[in-house]
Design an enzyme around this catalytic site. Structure first.
Site, PDB file in Angstrom:
ATOM      1  N   THR A   1     -42.510 -24.876  21.429  1.00 29.99           N
ATOM      2  CA  THR A   1     -43.960 -24.716  21.404  1.00 29.99           C
ATOM      3  C   THR A   1     -44.510 -24.900  22.807  1.00 29.99           C
ATOM      4  OG1 THR A   1     -46.051 -25.576  20.576  1.00 29.99           O
ATOM      5  CG2 THR A   1     -44.259 -27.170  20.730  1.00 29.99           C
TER       6      THR A   1
ATOM      7  N   GLU B   1     -44.451 -28.434  15.206  1.00 29.59           N
ATOM      8  CA  GLU B   1     -43.836 -29.752  15.004  1.00 29.59           C
ATOM      9  C   GLU B   1     -43.793 -30.144  13.529  1.00 29.59           C
ATOM     10  OE1 GLU B   1     -46.081 -28.921  17.272  1.00 29.59           O
ATOM     11  OE2 GLU B   1     -45.780 -29.981  19.163  1.00 29.59           O
TER      12      GLU B   1
ATOM     13  N   LYS C   1     -55.797 -21.525  22.474  1.00 30.79           N
ATOM     14  CA  LYS C   1     -55.045 -20.657  21.570  1.00 30.79           C
ATOM     15  C   LYS C   1     -55.754 -19.316  21.458  1.00 30.79           C
ATOM     16  CE  LYS C   1     -51.810 -21.524  18.003  1.00 30.79           C
ATOM     17  NZ  LYS C   1     -51.480 -22.034  16.689  1.00 30.79           N
TER      18      LYS C   1
ATOM     19  N   TRP D   1     -50.355 -19.739  22.485  1.00 28.53           N
ATOM     20  CA  TRP D   1     -50.851 -20.775  23.386  1.00 28.53           C
ATOM     21  C   TRP D   1     -50.968 -20.308  24.835  1.00 28.53           C
ATOM     22  CZ3 TRP D   1     -53.192 -24.570  21.281  1.00 28.53           C
ATOM     23  CH2 TRP D   1     -52.751 -25.121  20.082  1.00 28.53           C
TER      24      TRP D   1
HETATM   25  P1  AMP Z   1     -48.556 -24.035  16.685  1.00 24.16           P
HETATM   26  O1  AMP Z   1     -47.661 -25.155  16.999  1.00 24.16           O
HETATM   27  O2  AMP Z   1     -48.481 -22.914  17.666  1.00 24.16           O
HETATM   28  O3  AMP Z   1     -48.397 -23.603  15.270  1.00 24.16           O
HETATM   29  O4  AMP Z   1     -50.042 -24.559  16.829  1.00 24.16           O
HETATM   30  C1  AMP Z   1     -50.534 -25.632  16.084  1.00 24.16           C
HETATM   31  C2  AMP Z   1     -51.971 -25.877  16.440  1.00 24.16           C
HETATM   32  O5  AMP Z   1     -52.746 -24.697  16.158  1.00 24.16           O
HETATM   33  C3  AMP Z   1     -52.638 -26.980  15.680  1.00 24.16           C
HETATM   34  O6  AMP Z   1     -52.369 -28.253  16.208  1.00 24.16           O
HETATM   35  C4  AMP Z   1     -54.111 -26.588  15.815  1.00 24.16           C
HETATM   36  O7  AMP Z   1     -54.622 -26.971  17.077  1.00 24.16           O
HETATM   37  C5  AMP Z   1     -54.050 -25.069  15.755  1.00 24.16           C
HETATM   38  N1  AMP Z   1     -54.255 -24.605  14.375  1.00 24.16           N
HETATM   39  C6  AMP Z   1     -53.330 -24.245  13.476  1.00 24.16           C
HETATM   40  N2  AMP Z   1     -53.905 -23.857  12.313  1.00 24.16           N
HETATM   41  C7  AMP Z   1     -55.229 -23.992  12.477  1.00 24.16           C
HETATM   42  C8  AMP Z   1     -56.376 -23.777  11.647  1.00 24.16           C
HETATM   43  N3  AMP Z   1     -56.270 -23.302  10.413  1.00 24.16           N
HETATM   44  N4  AMP Z   1     -57.591 -24.048  12.166  1.00 24.16           N
HETATM   45  C9  AMP Z   1     -57.730 -24.519  13.421  1.00 24.16           C
HETATM   46  N5  AMP Z   1     -56.705 -24.734  14.260  1.00 24.16           N
HETATM   47  C10 AMP Z   1     -55.460 -24.479  13.795  1.00 24.16           C
END
Ligand code: AMP
Length: 542
Positions: free
Chosen positions: A186, A331, A439, A444
């Site tokens: 990530t 994670e 994001k 990211w």
């Molecule tokens: P990733 O590890 O790339 O899946 O990113 C995870 C992060 O994406 C989370 O900690 C949030 O900051 C953001 N995220 C994931 N799902 C949502 C959602 N439904 N609404 C807002 N932020 C989200």
């Protein structure tokens, strides 16, 4: 006293064995990189996964060694999911949207031994293969006759010649269920990308949880289209859950535009689809002007970024499709919460229901969560108090791969970097983000990387990157810059300075020249204050 039940490891090989035995004729349909449609069954996946396992054995890899992929959602990728992990090796899915330098960095950090790639990504492999010092076998995910003559990649073989000649018999090793099965990096943390190393046990428990009725409610009657990539946290675990329940799987390959996704959904009777908001924006953008409707789709999971309320409404009111808003993280394998209403909510007025649907949802059994204040004190679940969100559970990481970044846990809880409220019914809502990352379209962008490039410019004294709301991409980065006294640089010059130093989509959308960046007592940039100062700011070209 111990229970008197059989001890059986939870292994990924058992999932594909089960799918073959009980859902052998269930379909797996893929749009290939070549554009045509490939169609076969779970029995075929199982047979070819065993061939992959034999091919991996032929590479003389030890248990735990990494086999990497740079690949779209497709049947060959699925075979690698089961064949590599089932054989006791670790499947490392690399995000091909990263800059080639980052791809090479990640492959080296993971010490990948074999790297399998879709032909779309041949240019990336051509750029990085000399730098990937641990890779001893490159495999192009194509037929033998589709392999170009001179790619410049030493020893490159086609997937079909690599695994296609192998025996279809293979006895899956009975390994410890806590053995690693897959690895996903990530960039959603500060510093270098970090790896989440999943185990067979964590993956199977997550797949059970994901299939529950109030989660993704997957069944043998479903035709499931994961638009979420298989290089993004195992496509949210859908490949495993689908095999577990015997659902039909439909893979879009590289064709992620609205028209292609819509046509595939209709042709394959898709009942359930999953993806980030940006993808659904493109789908609805294609359907609306032409008045197209879904004939079978009844629900869709939208997550990875906050789902815009207008999207929930459009799906529900114009298309009769239930939107399940989901929150998770790499994670967390990744699912943490899903937004499904309780019985008592169904009689609420539509507006009150909508307020709930916009939330990120309720915990899946297996995940525990709490919110805390700056001192780490637990805050009430009253739907009002907002605090740092912490989680724990059997599919949450205990540490990053190779212990990068030290122990990430706080008293056994994983701090998510999200700020949230939790209401008395357990519905969590993200209100902010404490981690310094942006994001965009589900991918990211590191603020620090954006700032470091700007800071490398001779005319820049200080740079601060912040995310600005964007209707299509959710967020886009801009960089606020303080110039060195007497130095000159234009917006265009600075944006041009990013070319080649970062992936194109990670280049900020704008440069805002400021006199000073607000700093805290310890000299740290106060991004919250900066964002307040930018309240009236509008992105160009909107
Ligand atoms: P990733 O590890 O790339 O899946 O990113 C995870 C992060 O994406 C989370 O900690 C949030 O900051 C953001 N995220 C994931 N799902 C949502 C959602 N439904 N609404 C807002 N932020 C989200």
């Amino acid at each position: 006293m111990l229970g008197l039940m059989q001890q059986q490891s939870l292994l990924i090989s058992s999932v594909i064995d089960f799918a073959e035995r009980h859902h052998g004729d269930g379909e797996v349909v893929s749009r290939r990189v070549e554009g045509d449609i490939h169609r076969y069954t779970w029995a075929d996946v199982a047979r070819r996964a065993r061939q992959v396992a034999n091919a991996v054995e032929g590479q003389k890899l030890a248990h735990g060694d990494r086999v990497a992929t740079l690949a779209w959602n497709g049947y060959r990728h699925l075979e690698l999911y089961f064949g590599v992990s089932g054989s006791g090796r670790v499947l490392h899915t690399i995000n091909p949207r990263l800059h080639p330098d980052q791809v090479a960095w990640i492959a080296n950090h993971a010490e990948d031994q074999v790297l399998c790639f879709d032909m779309t990504f041949l240019p990336i492999v051509q750029a990085v293969h000399g730098k990937c010092t641990t890779v001893k076998q490159w495999v192009a995910l194509c037929d033998a006759d589709k392999l170009p003559a001179d790619t410049g990649i030493p020893g490159l073989v086609s997937y079909e010649s690599w695994m296609g000649t192998q025996s279809t018999s293979y006895t899956w090793p009975q390994i410890d269920e806590n053995s690693a099965c897959s690895l996903c990096y990530t960039s959603g943390t500060t510093g270098n990308p970090k790896g989440a190393l999943y185990s067979h046990r964590s993956t199977i428990l997550h797949a059970y949880g994901a299939a529950l009725p109030d989660v993704m409610c997957m069944s043998a009657r479903d035709s499931i289209l994961p638009v979420v990539p298989m290089f993004h946290v195992n496509a949210w675990g859908i490949p495993y859950s689908a095999a577990m329940v015997g659902a039909k799987l439909v893979f879009p390959g590289p064709a992620l535009d609205g028209k292609s996704v819509y046509e595939l959904m209709e042709a394959e009777g898709v009942t359930f689809a999953a993806g980030v908001p940006t993808v659904w924006q493109m789908l609805l953008g294609h359907m609306k002007p032409t008045g197209l409707k879904f004939s079978k789709l009844n629900r869709t999971v939208i997550g990875g970024s906050a789902c815009p309320p207008a999207m929930i409404t459009a799906f529900r009111e114009e298309y009769g499709v239930d939107v399940l808003h989901a929150w998770g993280m790499t994670e967390l394998s990744p699912l943490g919460t899903l937004c499904t209403l309780k019985n008592k909510h169904l009689s609420l007025p539509e507006e009150a229901q909508m307020q709930l649907r916009m939330k990120q949802g309720r915990c899946i059994f297996g995940i525990d969560m709490k919110i805390v204040d700056a001192q780490g004190k637990a805050l009430p679940h009253d739907g009002k108090a907002a605090g740092d969100l912490l989680v724990k559970g059997p599919w949450v990481i205990a540490s990053y791969f190779k212990q990068e970044g030290g122990n990430p846990l706080v008293d056994g809880w994983f701090p998510t970097g999200d700020v949230a409220t939790i209401d008395p019914d357990g519905f969590m809502q993200i209100t902010d983000r404490s981690k310094d990352v942006i994001k965009s379209g589900g991918e990211w962008i590191s603020s620090i990387d954006v700032e470091n490039v700007a800071m490398a410019h001779p005319a820049v004294a200080m740079a601060a990157c912040v995310g600005i709301f964007h209707p299509k991409w959710d967020e886009r980065p801009i960089v606020c810059v303080v110039k060195k006294p007497g130095a000159e640089v234009t917006r265009e010059e600075l944006l041009a300075f990013y070319e080649g130093k970062t992936a194109k989509w990670q280049i900020p959308d704008d440069v805002v020249f400021v006199d000073a960046i607000p700093l805290g007592a310890t000299g740290k940039m106060l991004k919250t204050k900066l964002r307040e100062q930018l309240a009236a700011y509008k992105l160009p070209n909107l």
